[in-house]
Design an enzyme around this catalytic site. Structure first.
Site, PDB file in Angstrom:
ATOM      1  N   GLY A  34      30.149 -35.634  35.943  1.00  0.00           N
ATOM      2  CA  GLY A  34      30.173 -36.846  35.135  1.00  0.00           C
ATOM      3  C   GLY A  34      31.196 -36.778  34.024  1.00  0.00           C
ATOM      4  CG  ASN A  35      33.092 -33.035  33.407  1.00  0.00           C
ATOM      5  OD1 ASN A  35      32.293 -32.795  34.299  1.00  0.00           O
ATOM      6  ND2 ASN A  35      34.324 -32.589  33.436  1.00  0.00           N
ATOM      7  CE  LYS A  56      21.032 -32.609  35.530  1.00  0.00           C
ATOM      8  NZ  LYS A  56      22.107 -31.762  36.085  1.00  0.00           N
ATOM      9  CE  LYS A  61      28.603 -32.837  40.126  1.00  0.00           C
ATOM     10  NZ  LYS A  61      28.431 -31.757  39.231  1.00  0.00           N
ATOM     11  CE  LYS A  97      29.210 -27.572  36.762  1.00  0.00           C
ATOM     12  NZ  LYS A  97      28.688 -28.871  37.213  1.00  0.00           N
TER      13      LYS A  97
END
Length: 360
Positions: A38-39, A142, A230, A291
């Protein structure tokens, strides 16, 4: 007779199309899922506005459009800053609804930018089934939205019922983040890839809309108050699409050992076994940790022994394919299961501010 022959031909063609052929040299056949944080749609220091998101997307689109000429791409994206902003605006809305809104918002922004770069896209509103009894609901983890001081965090917790946890020297809201179990629209995504090769699907944005099945009527879905990671959903999407590769784009490069310390060094290649054995990323549960786990999960769960994942900077995406930048995660890594890059300056950790969180 003609109709029967045509039916047999279409059936054989469909079977051929759904059988993925893995190749390390034939790039045109590679199916790649790319996860953009999103960054990427919020430049550091700028306010989160549609105008600024459109500008950032316009900067990113030519690179993605160029890659799509040589690879079969599926794009997914984060929504951390966007869903956090929406939650502030509408504190009574549930996160399944907010997730759907952010997915539509970001899908539109990316579609417009890629269209201007000559690429037609199909943003898909994806529902993702989770287990409402998962332990994640007992311990929300989160981070969403901006950071707060201790007094402000306490006030928000008391007035709105938000769960707040420390994030460095500040506090942030946390929500449950259960793992994805089933992507409801997976067949729609496959159909676009197989029948419309000139269209780039944008799917599972923000981890997808969290839903659960009603036990007494499993076909019935209901929204769940949660945010799915995500990258975890991207790994599942890539595995279910039989993708050759899964790329996670960040604003901080690949996987580093001793990040932030004088003896820091970046991994060029690493095996899932090495990453799990060294607990890589466990000290960064809100950023790099998920990630790395997503990269491990994709490589381990893929049907192909040659499947690979990569983590690297958005600005280096074209160099990530040939391992010039970022970290490549694959099963067959010689020696100890890791290859180190020649020493180079590590990326500076992003400074915390009152802006929405810039990961996810």
């Amino acid at each position: 007779m003609i109709a029967s022959s045509r039916h047999s031909f279409l059936k054989a063609a469909k079977q051929l199309a759904t059988t993925r052929q893995y190749s390390a040299t034939t790039n045109l056949n590679d199916r790649i899922v790319i996860a953009v944080g999103g960054n990427a749609l919020q430049r550091r220091g700028e306010r989160l506005t549609i105008e600024n998101m459109l500008k950032a997307a316009a900067d990113m689109a030519p690179t993605l459009a160029a890659l799509s000429k040589d690879h079969e791409l599926v794009l997914t994206h984060g929504n951390g800053p966007q869903v956090g902003e929406l939650a502030l605006e509408r504190s009574a809305a549930t996160f399944d609804v907010l997730g759907a809104e952010s997915m539509g918002q970001i899908g539109y922004v990316l579609a417009q930018a890629l269209s201007s770069a000559g690429r037609t896209t199909a943003p898909i509103i994806c529902q993702v089934v989770v287990d409402p009894q998962h332990e994640a609901f007992r311990d929300p983890s989160k981070f969403v939205g901006p950071i707060y001081g201790a007094k402000e965090a306490t006030a928000l917790s008391q007035s709105l019922g938000w769960v707040m946890k420390p994030d460095g020297e500040y506090f942030r809201r946390v929500v449950p983040s259960p793992p994805p179990k089933e992507i409801i629209q997976i067949d729609a995504i496959k159909t676009i890839l197989e029948q419309c090769p000139d269209i780039l699907p944008i799917a599972c944005g923000g981890g997808g809309i969290p839903v659960s099945r009603i036990p007494s009527n499993p076909r019935t879905l209901t929204g769940v108050e949660a945010v799915i990671d995500k990258d975890a959903c991207g790994a599942k999407l890539a595995a279910e699409l039989d993708a050759d590769g899964f790329i996670i784009l960040t604003d901080g490069g690949g996987i580093w050992q001793n990040f932030g310390k004088p003896n820091a060094r970046e991994m060029k290649k690493a095996s899932p076994e090495y990453l799990e054995g060294t607990k890589a990323g466990k000290n960064f549960p809100g950023s790099m940790g998920p990630k790395i786990q997503a990269a491990i999960d994709f490589v381990n769960n893929s049907k192909s022994p040659n499947a690979w994942a990569a983590i690297g900077d958005l600005r280096d995406v074209s160099k990530i394919f040939n391992n010039e930048e970022g970290t490549l995660v694959m099963k067959d890594v010689k020696g100890e299961g890791v290859v180190w890059r020649e020493q180079k300056a590590e990326p500076s950790p992003p400074k915390q501010s009152k802006e929405p969180h810039k990961s996810g």
